[in-house]
Design a protein around this motif. Structure first.
Motif, PDB file in Angstrom:
ATOM      1  N   ALA A 146     -79.479 -30.445 -24.305  1.00 32.95           N
ATOM      2  CA  ALA A 146     -80.386 -30.598 -23.177  1.00 32.95           C
ATOM      3  C   ALA A 146     -79.836 -29.873 -21.925  1.00 32.95           C
ATOM      4  N   PHE A 171     -85.093 -35.731 -22.121  1.00 29.67           N
ATOM      5  CA  PHE A 171     -84.029 -35.955 -21.336  1.00 29.67           C
ATOM      6  C   PHE A 171     -84.194 -35.434 -19.813  1.00 29.67           C
ATOM      7  N   ASP A 180     -81.361 -27.108 -19.638  1.00 27.26           N
ATOM      8  CA  ASP A 180     -82.097 -26.761 -18.582  1.00 27.26           C
ATOM      9  C   ASP A 180     -81.363 -25.600 -17.687  1.00 27.26           C
ATOM     10  N   ILE A 216     -86.347 -32.333 -20.468  1.00 21.47           N
ATOM     11  CA  ILE A 216     -86.042 -31.396 -21.475  1.00 21.47           C
ATOM     12  C   ILE A 216     -86.568 -32.180 -22.832  1.00 21.47           C
ATOM     13  N   TYR A 217     -87.470 -31.361 -23.682  1.00 20.96           N
ATOM     14  CA  TYR A 217     -87.678 -31.969 -24.880  1.00 20.96           C
ATOM     15  C   TYR A 217     -87.026 -31.311 -25.772  1.00 20.96           C
ATOM     16  N   LEU A 218     -86.457 -32.115 -26.893  1.00 21.18           N
ATOM     17  CA  LEU A 218     -86.082 -31.607 -28.271  1.00 21.18           C
ATOM     18  C   LEU A 218     -86.548 -32.339 -29.167  1.00 21.18           C
ATOM     19  N   GLY A 253     -86.586 -26.994 -29.049  1.00 21.40           N
ATOM     20  CA  GLY A 253     -86.422 -27.699 -27.715  1.00 21.40           C
ATOM     21  C   GLY A 253     -87.185 -26.525 -26.524  1.00 21.40           C
TER      22      GLY A 253
END
Length: 502
Positions: free
Chosen positions: A29, A9, A33, A67-69, A51
């Motif tokens: 997300a 994201f 952030d 953003i990595y989930l 995340g």
């Protein structure tokens, strides 16, 4: 544990890759952030969500943050969260982003994290006490806020606590390492915070006192194999808390003083109130493969409000307790007055019918300042409570050369860490100590058992009066006054008569 799906994201909540694209993931997300999260880990509803916020750059474009989930199925018995798994997670983050044409620069919260963490499988934590304390707080339904300016150590601590929780993680815990506080985190580790916190990872210490000791003891107890195996891994947190407290009280060999302190701890920390607390969760339906993002605005109302409130701020409840105590004292005084009138009437009747009763002559007791009064009394003020009791002292646990003086004081501060000037009322005149009165010293019991735990020198008395002593106490605990014995003169050898030398 392998990820079932992932999502990438932008900081605006736009989905750029992956299938984890429902409303909950988008909102999460955005929160990651805003807090600049380095590690997010949640195990609610049998799902492991992880995340992180990462600094990236695409060719020909300016540097950016994404953003990595990722989501995977969590099984409390088969899944193991340790440094190796977290290391693999960060490796997957880098690999997945590179496969989507991103050049990974570093975590958004640290410019050197990936380089430092490369193949690091050894924790930077030097001890276990802080983690055991955190486990105890979490399992009793309390949040934990830790402060650390070392990101790698923060991640190590988060993983250490998750590893100690083991099967309890299935109850649904959220652990976050970030620059700023994050709503709904059970264990929150941040760079710095304006308010209070429980753990300082720079020194690996917690706020000292009997409350912290109680949490740590429960944390250690919960990790015992037989205790952990008695849980199925499916109990909600409130049920775990209730069972742990009951089993701890039932199975642990605790002295009467320790039991009284533990009961006071449960009351002060409102532990039993968590038994009926609603359990937080997210909807598992939102993670079906067919779900897609909807244009729903994320409601930021109350964001970070969880950490804005000091959990020790209990003025209203305290005032109500004090009012109840006042009414109770008034009732007690009335009962005592009635009993005194009855006693006076009985004595008058006896004297009128049988004449005066000859007093029984007893030997005068020795002037021994060590013997405390046998009863127990309480002293309540706006800032602290003192329970005065006549508990005997195991002299083998006292520093050499010291003798106990007067009673034992269980002191409970309303604001831990804020030094309070406390007036200790004595039943014996300090003048009985003679020249040793100046050696009066306050000592603190390092634990809860007066039979086995050691007394350690805490601080000299601030002011000494015939029946009062003033001391400064910053933390709750069990205290007692001691004085130093006068040194006995060494026996001298008799002179050797002249002429008897061999």
């Amino acid at each position: 544990m392998m990820q079932d799906t992932y999502g990438i994201f932008t900081t605006d909540g736009e989905i750029v890759a992956g299938y984890l694209n429902d409303e909950y993931a988008v909102s999460l997300a955005e929160m990651l952030d805003e807090s600049t999260a380095s590690l997010y880990l949640s195990t609610r509803n049998g799902t492991l969500l992880m995340g992180t916020a990462v600094n990236v750059q695409k060719k020909g474009r300016r540097p950016d943050t994404v953003i990595y989930l990722e989501k995977s199925v969590y099984d409390s018995y088969l899944s193991r969260i340790d440094l190796s798994y977290v290391q693999d997670f960060y490796a997957r983050v880098r690999r997945t982003l590179e496969q989507n044409d991103y050049e990974v620069r570093n975590l958004a919260s640290d410019d050197h994290f990936f380089d430092e963490r490369n193949m690091q499988l050894t924790s930077k934590m030097s001890g276990m006490d802080t983690a055991d304390y955190a486990v105890g707080r979490l399992l009793l339904g309390k949040d934990v806020l830790a402060v650390s300016d070392n990101l790698s150590k923060s991640v190590d601590f988060a993983v250490l606590v998750a590893g100690k929780l083991k099967t309890y993680m299935a109850a649904g815990f959220t652990i976050v390492v970030a620059k700023r506080t994050f709503r709904d985190a059970d264990l929150m580790i941040v760079d710095k915070v304006s308010g209070g916190y429980q753990i300082n990872l720079a020194t690996e210490t917690v706020t000292p006192g009997f409350v912290s000791d109680a949490y740590r003891h429960v944390g250690v107890f919960a990790q015992k194999p037989d205790v952990m195996q008695s849980f199925s891994g499916r109990e909600p947190l409130n049920r775990i808390s209730e069972r742990l407290v009951n089993d701890f009280e039932r199975t642990q060999n605790i002295s009467p003083m320790g039991r009284r302190q533990f009961a006071e701890f449960l009351n002060t920390e409102r532990i039993r109130e968590s038994y009926s607390a609603p359990q937080r969760s997210f909807s598992p339906e939102s993670y079906s493969e067919s779900s897609r993002r909807q244009d729903v605005k994320f409601d930021q109302a109350g964001y970070n409000s969880k950490w804005a409130v000091n959990e020790y701020d209990r003025e209203k409840d305290y005032e109500e307790r004090m009012e109840r105590k006042h009414k109770g004292r008034m009732k007690t005084l009335i009962v005592v007055a009635v009993l005194l009138v009855l006693c006076a009437a009985i004595i008058g009747f006896v004297l009128l019918n049988h004449g005066p009763v000859a007093p029984v002559v007893q030997n005068e007791p020795e002037n021994n300042p060590i013997i405390p009064p046998p009863d127990e009394t309480r002293v309540d003020t706006d800032n602290y409570r003192i329970i005065v009791s006549g508990v005997s002292v195991n002299t083998s646990n006292v520093p050499a050369g010291y003798t106990p003086f007067g009673s034992q004081y269980d002191i409970y501060l309303r604001n831990e860490g804020e030094p309070q000037s406390i007036n200790l009322t004595l039943s014996t005149n300090t003048g009985a100590l003679g020249s040793q009165v100046g050696t009066l010293t306050l000592m603190r019991l390092e634990g809860a058992d007066t039979e086995t735990d050691k007394w350690s020198v805490f601080a000299p008395a601030d002011k000494i009066e015939p029946y009062e002593v003033w001391v400064t106490v910053p933390y709750s605990g069990t205290y007692r006054l001691f004085y130093k014995k006068a040194a006995e003169p060494s026996p001298q050898s008799p002179p050797v008569p002249a002429g008897n030398n061999a």
